[in-house]
Design a protein around this motif. Structure first.
Motif, PDB file in Angstrom:
ATOM      1  N   UNK A 168      25.804  13.296  47.517  1.00  0.00           N
ATOM      2  CA  UNK A 168      26.623  13.708  46.611  1.00  0.00           C
ATOM      3  C   UNK A 168      26.421  15.217  46.166  1.00  0.00           C
ATOM      4  N   UNK A 169      27.401  15.937  46.245  1.00  0.00           N
ATOM      5  CA  UNK A 169      27.273  17.242  45.815  1.00  0.00           C
ATOM      6  C   UNK A 169      28.584  17.929  45.178  1.00  0.00           C
ATOM      7  N   UNK A 170      28.115  18.399  44.257  1.00  0.00           N
ATOM      8  CA  UNK A 170      29.287  19.332  43.420  1.00  0.00           C
ATOM      9  C   UNK A 170      29.316  20.890  43.491  1.00  0.00           C
ATOM     10  N   UNK A 171      30.179  21.305  44.069  1.00  0.00           N
ATOM     11  CA  UNK A 171      30.242  22.751  44.241  1.00  0.00           C
ATOM     12  C   UNK A 171      31.170  23.489  43.539  1.00  0.00           C
ATOM     13  N   UNK A 172      30.722  24.630  43.016  1.00  0.00           N
ATOM     14  CA  UNK A 172      31.562  25.644  42.288  1.00  0.00           C
ATOM     15  C   UNK A 172      31.904  26.889  42.901  1.00  0.00           C
ATOM     16  N   UNK A 173      33.058  27.117  43.194  1.00  0.00           N
ATOM     17  CA  UNK A 173      33.054  28.713  44.027  1.00  0.00           C
ATOM     18  C   UNK A 173      33.267  29.557  42.978  1.00  0.00           C
TER      19      UNK A 173
END
Length: 245
Positions: free
Chosen positions: A29-34
């Motif tokens: 699981x990974x949450x990425x914010x650009x």
């Protein structure tokens, strides 16, 4: 601003792509914010959003050139931009390569239809388990549908800070999935909006192209970028003053 900039991913684009590829294959699981300046100034005004950015499980990547330059002011080296559009395309390509599932949420119905057609025609290895435009009133109901379908990649285009808040509020209910708030990436990838010409991209001037052809963005640019510069300079002055004491 420094506390956010220190948390931004510090390797190059290819290293990051290798990381997400491994996470996708291993069902991590990974949450990425650009991140761009607008995102950081939003966090300064919004404590809930600040919590999301500073969460140890949140990955922040440098989307805007302002993030690269701002980090440099504090002696933080960020080798290159990793844009939301490029990341979105890479995730679709990886899903195609490994026959992974994906859910697209946000933008307009017209854009969603174009995205669905594009994936069905060009990325036949992708298992597109759902699409939903962003104009539905009950957005939490969409998240419940996503939970049931349990996709490998979840891309949400609802704008800042809505998209990140919606993901973050539901993240604990997922055991796997790469989550990204992708802003206007679907518009560009679907062909609904033109991306800046390559020369603008190479010179890190996509922001200039966007506001030149959309004057309504000037206010947003001021709020997110000009104020960002003032905040950076103020914070840097305060830091130097403390060092002299």
């Amino acid at each position: 601003m420094k506390k956010y900039l220190e948390k931004v991913y510090k390797e190059d684009k290819q290293d990051f792509y290798k990381e997400i590829e491994e996470n996708l294959k291993n069902e991590e699981k990974q949450f990425i914010i650009t991140a761009n300046p607008e995102i950081l100034t939003t966090a300064e005004r919004n404590k809930e959003y600040e919590k999301i950015l500073l969460d140890k499980n949140t990955t922040i990547i440098p989307d805007g050139i302002g993030i690269i330059k701002g980090a440099k002011m504090f002696g933080i080296n960020l080798p290159e931009r990793i844009t939301g559009v490029d990341l979105t395309l890479k995730l679709i390509e990886l899903c195609n390569k490994y026959n992974k599932s994906i859910y697209l949420f946000g933008a307009t119905k017209e854009v969603m239809n174009k995205m669905e057609k594009l994936i069905q025609e060009k990325y036949t290895g992708v298992n597109l388990v759902g699409t939903q435009d962003g104009y539905i009133e009950d957005k939490q109901a969409v998240m419940e549908d996503i939970k049931l379908k349990n996709p490998d990649v979840i891309l949400v285009a609802l704008g800042v800070p809505k998209q990140e808040k919606l993901i973050y509020d539901n993240l604990q209910d997922f055991k796997k999935g790469i989550f990204v708030g992708v802003g206007g990436s679907f518009d560009v990838i679907s062909g609904s909006k033109k991306r800046a010409p390559k020369i603008f991209i190479k010179l890190n001037l996509e922001w200039l192209y966007r506001i030149a052809f959309s004057p309504s963005r000037w206010k947003r640019f001021y709020e997110g970028n000009i104020k960002y510069i003032f905040k950076l300079k103020k914070e840097l002055r305060e830091e130097k003053r403390k060092e002299r004491k």
